[in-house]
Scaffold this active site. Sequence first.
Site, PDB file in Angstrom:
ATOM      1  N   SER A 115       0.844  -1.184   0.000  1.00 13.68           N
ATOM      2  CA  SER A 115       0.000   0.000   0.000  1.00 13.68           C
ATOM      3  C   SER A 115       0.879   1.234   0.000  1.00 13.68           C
ATOM      4  O   SER A 115       1.817   1.338   0.791  1.00 13.68           O
ATOM      5  CB  SER A 115      -0.916   0.013   1.222  1.00 13.68           C
ATOM      6  OG  SER A 115      -1.737   1.163   1.232  1.00 13.68           O
ATOM      7  N   HIS A 119       2.142  12.239  -0.703  1.00 10.05           N
ATOM      8  CA  HIS A 119       1.727  13.638  -0.676  1.00 10.05           C
ATOM      9  C   HIS A 119       2.961  14.468  -1.012  1.00 10.05           C
ATOM     10  O   HIS A 119       4.011  14.328  -0.382  1.00 10.05           O
ATOM     11  CB  HIS A 119       1.176  14.005   0.700  1.00 10.05           C
ATOM     12  CG  HIS A 119      -0.043  13.223   1.085  1.00 10.05           C
ATOM     13  ND1 HIS A 119      -1.274  13.456   0.528  1.00 10.05           N
ATOM     14  CD2 HIS A 119      -0.204  12.189   1.956  1.00 10.05           C
ATOM     15  CE1 HIS A 119      -2.152  12.624   1.040  1.00 10.05           C
ATOM     16  NE2 HIS A 119      -1.537  11.833   1.908  1.00 10.05           N
ATOM     17  N   HIS A 129      -2.104   7.277  -4.966  1.00  8.44           N
ATOM     18  CA  HIS A 129      -2.327   6.089  -4.139  1.00  8.44           C
ATOM     19  C   HIS A 129      -2.206   4.856  -5.025  1.00  8.44           C
ATOM     20  O   HIS A 129      -2.614   4.871  -6.188  1.00  8.44           O
ATOM     21  CB  HIS A 129      -3.730   6.144  -3.517  1.00  8.44           C
ATOM     22  CG  HIS A 129      -4.279   4.798  -3.134  1.00  8.44           C
ATOM     23  ND1 HIS A 129      -5.176   4.115  -3.917  1.00  8.44           N
ATOM     24  CD2 HIS A 129      -4.036   4.003  -2.067  1.00  8.44           C
ATOM     25  CE1 HIS A 129      -5.488   2.965  -3.344  1.00  8.44           C
ATOM     26  NE2 HIS A 129      -4.798   2.863  -2.225  1.00  8.44           N
ATOM     27  N   ASN A 131      -2.283   0.337  -4.416  1.00  3.61           N
ATOM     28  CA  ASN A 131      -2.141  -0.869  -3.601  1.00  3.61           C
ATOM     29  C   ASN A 131      -2.507  -2.091  -4.422  1.00  3.61           C
ATOM     30  O   ASN A 131      -3.316  -2.004  -5.356  1.00  3.61           O
ATOM     31  CB  ASN A 131      -2.983  -0.797  -2.316  1.00  3.61           C
ATOM     32  CG  ASN A 131      -4.434  -1.158  -2.550  1.00  3.61           C
ATOM     33  OD1 ASN A 131      -4.823  -2.311  -2.571  1.00  3.61           O
ATOM     34  ND2 ASN A 131      -5.268  -0.128  -2.755  1.00  3.61           N
ATOM     35  N   THR A 132      -1.881  -3.199  -4.105  1.00  6.60           N
ATOM     36  CA  THR A 132      -2.292  -4.494  -4.640  1.00  6.60           C
ATOM     37  C   THR A 132      -2.195  -5.496  -3.508  1.00  6.60           C
ATOM     38  O   THR A 132      -1.365  -5.364  -2.605  1.00  6.60           O
ATOM     39  CB  THR A 132      -1.425  -4.967  -5.821  1.00  6.60           C
ATOM     40  OG1 THR A 132      -0.035  -4.989  -5.435  1.00  6.60           O
ATOM     41  CG2 THR A 132      -1.586  -4.054  -7.026  1.00  6.60           C
ATOM     42  N   ARG A 133      -3.024  -6.516  -3.565  1.00  7.17           N
ATOM     43  CA  ARG A 133      -3.095  -7.442  -2.438  1.00  7.17           C
ATOM     44  C   ARG A 133      -3.677  -8.786  -2.883  1.00  7.17           C
ATOM     45  O   ARG A 133      -4.375  -8.879  -3.900  1.00  7.17           O
ATOM     46  CB  ARG A 133      -3.974  -6.861  -1.325  1.00  7.17           C
ATOM     47  CG  ARG A 133      -5.385  -6.589  -1.772  1.00  7.17           C
ATOM     48  CD  ARG A 133      -6.167  -5.729  -0.789  1.00  7.17           C
ATOM     49  NE  ARG A 133      -7.502  -5.414  -1.311  1.00  7.17           N
ATOM     50  CZ  ARG A 133      -7.764  -4.412  -2.124  1.00  7.17           C
ATOM     51  NH1 ARG A 133      -6.788  -3.596  -2.503  1.00  7.17           N
ATOM     52  NH2 ARG A 133      -8.982  -4.199  -2.570  1.00  7.17           N
ATOM     53  N   HIS A 163      -3.757   7.625 -17.085  1.00  5.71           N
ATOM     54  CA  HIS A 163      -4.726   6.605 -17.474  1.00  5.71           C
ATOM     55  C   HIS A 163      -4.237   5.780 -18.661  1.00  5.71           C
ATOM     56  O   HIS A 163      -4.521   4.574 -18.740  1.00  5.71           O
ATOM     57  CB  HIS A 163      -6.074   7.259 -17.786  1.00  5.71           C
ATOM     58  CG  HIS A 163      -6.907   7.530 -16.580  1.00  5.71           C
ATOM     59  ND1 HIS A 163      -7.880   6.669 -16.132  1.00  5.71           N
ATOM     60  CD2 HIS A 163      -6.909   8.577 -15.708  1.00  5.71           C
ATOM     61  CE1 HIS A 163      -8.461   7.165 -15.059  1.00  5.71           C
ATOM     62  NE2 HIS A 163      -7.884   8.333 -14.772  1.00  5.71           N
ATOM     63  N   HIS A 193     -20.537  12.607   0.857  1.00  2.85           N
ATOM     64  CA  HIS A 193     -20.950  13.777   1.637  1.00  2.85           C
ATOM     65  C   HIS A 193     -20.442  15.094   1.040  1.00  2.85           C
ATOM     66  O   HIS A 193     -20.887  16.170   1.439  1.00  2.85           O
ATOM     67  CB  HIS A 193     -20.503  13.643   3.099  1.00  2.85           C
ATOM     68  CG  HIS A 193     -19.021  13.684   3.309  1.00  2.85           C
ATOM     69  ND1 HIS A 193     -18.241  12.556   3.296  1.00  2.85           N
ATOM     70  CD2 HIS A 193     -18.175  14.718   3.558  1.00  2.85           C
ATOM     71  CE1 HIS A 193     -16.977  12.883   3.516  1.00  2.85           C
ATOM     72  NE2 HIS A 193     -16.910  14.199   3.687  1.00  2.85           N
ATOM     73  N   GLY A 276      -6.649  -5.423  13.910  1.00  3.14           N
ATOM     74  CA  GLY A 276      -5.576  -5.237  14.879  1.00  3.14           C
ATOM     75  C   GLY A 276      -4.212  -4.950  14.299  1.00  3.14           C
ATOM     76  O   GLY A 276      -3.205  -5.125  14.995  1.00  3.14           O
TER      77      GLY A 276
END
Length: 293
Positions: A115, A119, A129, A131-133, A163, A193, A276
């Site tokens: 991840s 900035h 940003h 990430n791969t998982r 892109h 929001h 955790g």
Amino acid sequence: MTDMFETRKARASAWFRSLRDEIVAAFEGLEDTQGGAEEPGRFDVSETTRASDNGSDAGGGLMSVMRSGRVFEKVGVNVSTVYGTLGERAVQAMAARKDLSGLKDDPRFWASGISLVAHMQNPHVPAVHMNTRMFWTPHAWWFGGGSDLNPAIEYPEDTAAFHDVLKDHCDRHQPAYYPRFKAWADEYFFVPHRGRARGVGGIFYDDLNTGDWEADFAFTQDVGRAFLPAFLGVVEKRRHAAFTEADREAQLVHRGLYAEYNLVYDRGTKFGLETGHDANAVLMSLPPIAKWT
């Protein structure tokens, strides 16, 4: 089958670590070539650990964070491999979006990934940003990840270039992937929001299991490989640009939007805290300074 997946888990974990090493080296290389009176930034690296409820080992990883660099104001590149038993809330959340009713009876899991959130010092250079998982349970396995660009000051040509690289890497595997995963990113990184997107998108995918583990792993690797060529081209174009106080203000306000999204909606943040994992590693994505007006 169990032995086969033990090998696959090891391969995936090793890949995420090798990708981390490549990105860290590239980012420190940017610091070296930026110029300036300040010392080039370097990553502070620390081990993260996770313990199960009974205190036994439940995995961990490496947290690598650079602060106050020449190019990067704050960037984190984390890798982890964690395992154990999912808590009740995590089981409910996962079962709600996937047909995994068996998790209630056997909630074991294993997860590994990388991840990254950056900035930047210069407001003309976008935050980013990636990430791969890979996730495994006795009931199912899948891959997920993606990358997205988050400019405070948008340049349409930068968005298009970013892109284009992602599309090229997706098209190597399946022509339908890029439009599908671009649309998924547009939906996933929307801030309800505020009624707007977090940035200018990219690709996002989850629950990828075509039944062919090798093909899905190969695609996930290419998503990781796409990151540096997609992002570094934008950085090179903008990192020496002059900026004003108004540009900095726009950057800080946009960071506030980024923080809101990650704390309220981001699935990875919620999962990391609920299982955790080291809170500092989970919240690495937050900007060093942000502003709300």
